[in-house]
Write a protein that holds these residues in place. Structure first.
Motif, PDB file in Angstrom:
ATOM      1  N   PRO A 211       0.602  -1.236   0.175  1.00 60.08           N
ATOM      2  CA  PRO A 211       0.162   0.086  -0.220  1.00 60.08           C
ATOM      3  C   PRO A 211       0.802   1.268   0.075  1.00 60.08           C
ATOM      4  CG  PRO A 211       0.203  -0.886   2.190  1.00 60.08           C
ATOM      5  CD  PRO A 211       0.882  -1.886   1.262  1.00 60.08           C
ATOM      6  N   GLN A 212       0.370   2.531  -0.293  1.00 54.08           N
ATOM      7  CA  GLN A 212       0.980   3.724  -0.376  1.00 54.08           C
ATOM      8  C   GLN A 212       0.935   4.245   1.160  1.00 54.08           C
ATOM      9  OE1 GLN A 212       3.054   4.667  -2.601  1.00 54.08           O
ATOM     10  NE2 GLN A 212       2.427   2.838  -4.031  1.00 54.08           N
ATOM     11  N   ASP A 213       0.013   3.953   1.874  1.00 54.85           N
ATOM     12  CA  ASP A 213      -0.235   4.775   2.953  1.00 54.85           C
ATOM     13  C   ASP A 213       0.915   4.527   4.211  1.00 54.85           C
ATOM     14  OD1 ASP A 213      -1.989   6.183   5.151  1.00 54.85           O
ATOM     15  OD2 ASP A 213      -1.824   4.255   6.192  1.00 54.85           O
ATOM     16  N   THR A 214       1.625   5.503   4.544  1.00 54.57           N
ATOM     17  CA  THR A 214       2.815   5.418   5.620  1.00 54.57           C
ATOM     18  C   THR A 214       2.572   4.942   6.740  1.00 54.57           C
ATOM     19  OG1 THR A 214       3.504   7.605   4.271  1.00 54.57           O
ATOM     20  CG2 THR A 214       4.861   6.864   6.249  1.00 54.57           C
ATOM     21  N   ALA A 215       1.501   5.050   7.239  1.00 50.40           N
ATOM     22  CA  ALA A 215       1.120   4.532   8.707  1.00 50.40           C
ATOM     23  C   ALA A 215       1.050   3.023   8.643  1.00 50.40           C
ATOM     24  CB  ALA A 215      -0.098   5.207   9.253  1.00 50.40           C
ATOM     25  N   THR A 216       0.330   2.495   7.676  1.00 56.28           N
ATOM     26  CA  THR A 216       0.080   1.023   7.359  1.00 56.28           C
ATOM     27  C   THR A 216       1.380   0.376   6.948  1.00 56.28           C
ATOM     28  OG1 THR A 216      -1.980   1.704   6.628  1.00 56.28           O
ATOM     29  CG2 THR A 216      -1.175  -0.476   5.877  1.00 56.28           C
ATOM     30  N   LEU A 217       2.176   1.165   6.153  1.00 59.62           N
ATOM     31  CA  LEU A 217       3.455   0.470   5.787  1.00 59.62           C
ATOM     32  C   LEU A 217       4.435   0.444   7.095  1.00 59.62           C
ATOM     33  CD1 LEU A 217       4.227   2.264   2.442  1.00 59.62           C
ATOM     34  CD2 LEU A 217       4.263  -0.141   2.838  1.00 59.62           C
TER      35      LEU A 217
ATOM     36  N   PHE B 279       3.240  -2.358   8.900  1.00 55.98           N
ATOM     37  CA  PHE B 279       3.743  -3.750   8.184  1.00 55.98           C
ATOM     38  C   PHE B 279       5.178  -4.237   8.450  1.00 55.98           C
ATOM     39  CE2 PHE B 279       5.733  -5.125   4.344  1.00 55.98           C
ATOM     40  CZ  PHE B 279       5.302  -6.246   4.240  1.00 55.98           C
ATOM     41  N   PHE B 280       5.969  -3.070   8.158  1.00 57.55           N
ATOM     42  CA  PHE B 280       7.609  -3.276   8.254  1.00 57.55           C
ATOM     43  C   PHE B 280       7.850  -3.606   9.521  1.00 57.55           C
ATOM     44  CE2 PHE B 280       7.731  -1.390   4.136  1.00 57.55           C
ATOM     45  CZ  PHE B 280       8.516  -2.492   3.284  1.00 57.55           C
ATOM     46  N   LYS B 281       7.265  -3.121  10.762  1.00 57.89           N
ATOM     47  CA  LYS B 281       7.620  -3.449  12.146  1.00 57.89           C
ATOM     48  C   LYS B 281       7.223  -4.668  12.555  1.00 57.89           C
ATOM     49  CE  LYS B 281       8.186   0.861  14.727  1.00 57.89           C
ATOM     50  NZ  LYS B 281       7.572   1.718  16.069  1.00 57.89           N
ATOM     51  N   GLU B 282       5.977  -4.994  12.133  1.00 57.73           N
ATOM     52  CA  GLU B 282       5.304  -6.211  12.677  1.00 57.73           C
ATOM     53  C   GLU B 282       5.227  -7.354  11.881  1.00 57.73           C
ATOM     54  OE1 GLU B 282       1.473  -5.018  14.010  1.00 57.73           O
ATOM     55  OE2 GLU B 282       2.081  -3.477  15.469  1.00 57.73           O
ATOM     56  N   SER B 283       5.611  -7.453  10.630  1.00 55.88           N
ATOM     57  CA  SER B 283       5.536  -8.587   9.753  1.00 55.88           C
ATOM     58  C   SER B 283       6.255  -9.665   9.881  1.00 55.88           C
ATOM     59  CB  SER B 283       6.026  -7.824   8.376  1.00 55.88           C
ATOM     60  OG  SER B 283       6.130  -9.073   7.426  1.00 55.88           O
ATOM     61  N   LYS B 284       5.506 -10.745  10.072  1.00 54.10           N
ATOM     62  CA  LYS B 284       6.535 -11.944  10.320  1.00 54.10           C
ATOM     63  C   LYS B 284       7.409 -12.642   9.291  1.00 54.10           C
ATOM     64  CE  LYS B 284       5.147 -16.825  11.326  1.00 54.10           C
ATOM     65  NZ  LYS B 284       4.202 -17.945  11.897  1.00 54.10           N
ATOM     66  N   ALA B 285       6.932 -12.204   8.036  1.00 56.74           N
ATOM     67  CA  ALA B 285       7.655 -12.449   6.902  1.00 56.74           C
ATOM     68  C   ALA B 285       9.062 -11.897   6.924  1.00 56.74           C
ATOM     69  CB  ALA B 285       6.981 -12.327   5.570  1.00 56.74           C
ATOM     70  N   ILE B 286       8.917 -10.641   7.089  1.00 56.94           N
ATOM     71  CA  ILE B 286      10.269  -9.757   7.395  1.00 56.94           C
ATOM     72  C   ILE B 286      11.046 -10.014   8.520  1.00 56.94           C
ATOM     73  CG2 ILE B 286      11.078  -7.559   7.528  1.00 56.94           C
ATOM     74  CD1 ILE B 286       8.719  -6.462   5.758  1.00 56.94           C
TER      75      ILE B 286
ATOM     76  N   ALA C 286      -2.469  -7.495   5.553  1.00 54.21           N
ATOM     77  CA  ALA C 286      -3.943  -7.653   5.715  1.00 54.21           C
ATOM     78  C   ALA C 286      -3.982  -7.327   7.314  1.00 54.21           C
ATOM     79  CB  ALA C 286      -4.668  -8.850   5.613  1.00 54.21           C
ATOM     80  N   ALA C 287      -3.176  -7.723   8.005  1.00 59.27           N
ATOM     81  CA  ALA C 287      -3.128  -7.602   9.328  1.00 59.27           C
ATOM     82  C   ALA C 287      -2.958  -5.964   9.844  1.00 59.27           C
ATOM     83  CB  ALA C 287      -2.162  -8.131  10.200  1.00 59.27           C
ATOM     84  N   ALA C 288      -1.806  -5.203   8.979  1.00 59.19           N
ATOM     85  CA  ALA C 288      -1.533  -3.901   8.923  1.00 59.19           C
ATOM     86  C   ALA C 288      -2.613  -3.113   8.631  1.00 59.19           C
ATOM     87  CB  ALA C 288      -0.310  -3.787   8.294  1.00 59.19           C
ATOM     88  N   GLN C 289      -3.470  -3.441   7.671  1.00 59.88           N
ATOM     89  CA  GLN C 289      -4.597  -2.785   7.346  1.00 59.88           C
ATOM     90  C   GLN C 289      -5.805  -2.815   8.104  1.00 59.88           C
ATOM     91  OE1 GLN C 289      -4.050  -4.404   3.350  1.00 59.88           O
ATOM     92  NE2 GLN C 289      -3.380  -2.339   2.417  1.00 59.88           N
TER      93      GLN C 289
END
Length: 336
Positions: free
Chosen positions: A107-113, A116-123, A331-334
């Motif tokens: 997504p483009q939304d900064t807060a969502t990103l 996502f980057f903080k909490e992503s299990k994949a990352i 999806a979780a971040a959004q």
């Protein structure tokens, strides 16, 4: 190592008088200038390390030690302790990391990103072992901004990219993405891009708004198009042996500095894209800056499925698991 890498490594050794790090001096290279996003992140990291320890961090911006392949190899060999590099350049050795080039995935939304980057299990759980196999400790990934196309001619749909030689990073999936968009993808080192646009060897390239402004790509192109197809991702890594050899206290020091720099760089980017585009328009009033409508974006979005399928073919053994987890994390971040 290539000859170019050895030359850069030799130059660094001569500058510092040694090819191994002293206990108190850590070296950190990145792909952008000091006042660009990666440089700002690096400066914050340096400030945090030096404020909370006796260590010194030496920073090496783009061009100081060669192109992206050189600084990665120097980190893997232990000449550098830290490196900031886009998955676009590590895709050959870590094919799963090419997932960040599936169009319209992020997504483009900064807060969502940021979430996502903080909490992503994949990352945070799935990627680190893959980086470790390459001698690298993955410390963080973070977004750098909406990716836009700059071209000689206006772009309103894939048909406008027909036969356009479009510079891409040396990343197989990004090549496939621009093929799907209708362009002729042309991998080039970043140092050659301005001249290639100037001479007509290529007719387009993509980057975040701040980078288009700071590198003056607008001088050699006439149209900026916001297709919404991606957000530039970068990764900060350490030499694995170096990091594993640190004391528990120093590992915590590094992790805390990374976390602080992450929060700082997310805040730093607030409003950066629009401010950068305003500077571009001021410097070159005749340039067009176009945000495609949802209707205009639709044919670009239709290519995402084929690029995703290509990712599953070339993205390595864990490609499917990582893509599935990444979508769940998004999806979780959004809040979906």
């Amino acid at each position: 190592m290539t000859y170019k890498t050895l030359t850069a490594a030799s130059a660094l050794a001569l500058m510092l008088g040694a090819t191994t790090a002293s206990a108190d001096t850590w070296r950190y290279a990145f792909e952008e200038a000091m006042e660009e996003v990666q440089g700002k992140f690096a400066q914050k990291f340096k400030a945090e390390i030096e404020a909370n320890s006796d260590h010194e961090v030496q920073l090496f911006p783009f061009g100081t030690l060669g192109e992206s392949d050189s600084i990665l190899e120097q980190t893997q060999s232990g000449i550098l302790q830290f490196v900031d590099q886009s998955p676009g350049f590590t895709g050959a050795s870590i094919p799963e990391a090419q997932v960040f080039f599936v169009p319209y995935l992020l997504p483009q939304d900064t807060a969502t990103l940021a979430t996502f980057f903080k909490e992503s299990k994949a990352i945070n759980e799935m990627f680190p072992p893959l980086y470790a196999e390459q001698g690298l400790e993955l410390l963080t990934m973070f977004p750098e901004g909406e990716v836009m196309m700059t071209t000689k001619e206006p772009i309103t749909g894939p048909a406008d990219l027909d036969e356009v030689k479009f510079r891409v990073m040396t990343n197989p999936l990004l090549v496939e993405s621009y093929k799907a968009f209708g362009a002729t993808p042309t991998p080039l080192p970043w140092g050659e891009v301005y001249g290639a646009l100037q001479t007509g060897i290529i007719q387009g390239q993509e980057n975040p708004g701040f980078y288009i402004e700071s590198t003056k790509m607008y001088e050699v192109t006439d149209h900026i198009t916001r297709t919404g197809h991606n957000n530039f991702t970068t990764a900060v890594m350490a030499n694995k042996d170096f990091f594993d050899g640190l004391s528990a206290e120093d590992q915590e020091l590094v992790e805390n500095a990374i976390a602080t720099a992450f929060d700082y760089i997310i805040d730093y980017q607030d409003g950066l894209t629009e401010a950068s585009l305003a500077k571009v328009k001021e410097a070159k009033p005749e340039i067009t800056i176009t945000t495609l409508t949802e209707e205009q974006r639709a044919p670009f979005k239709e290519t995402a499925a084929s690029v995703e399928a290509t990712y599953l073919e070339i993205g390595g053994d864990q490609a499917e698991a990582i893509l599935t987890q990444l979508k769940e994390d998004l999806a979780a971040a959004q809040g979906m």
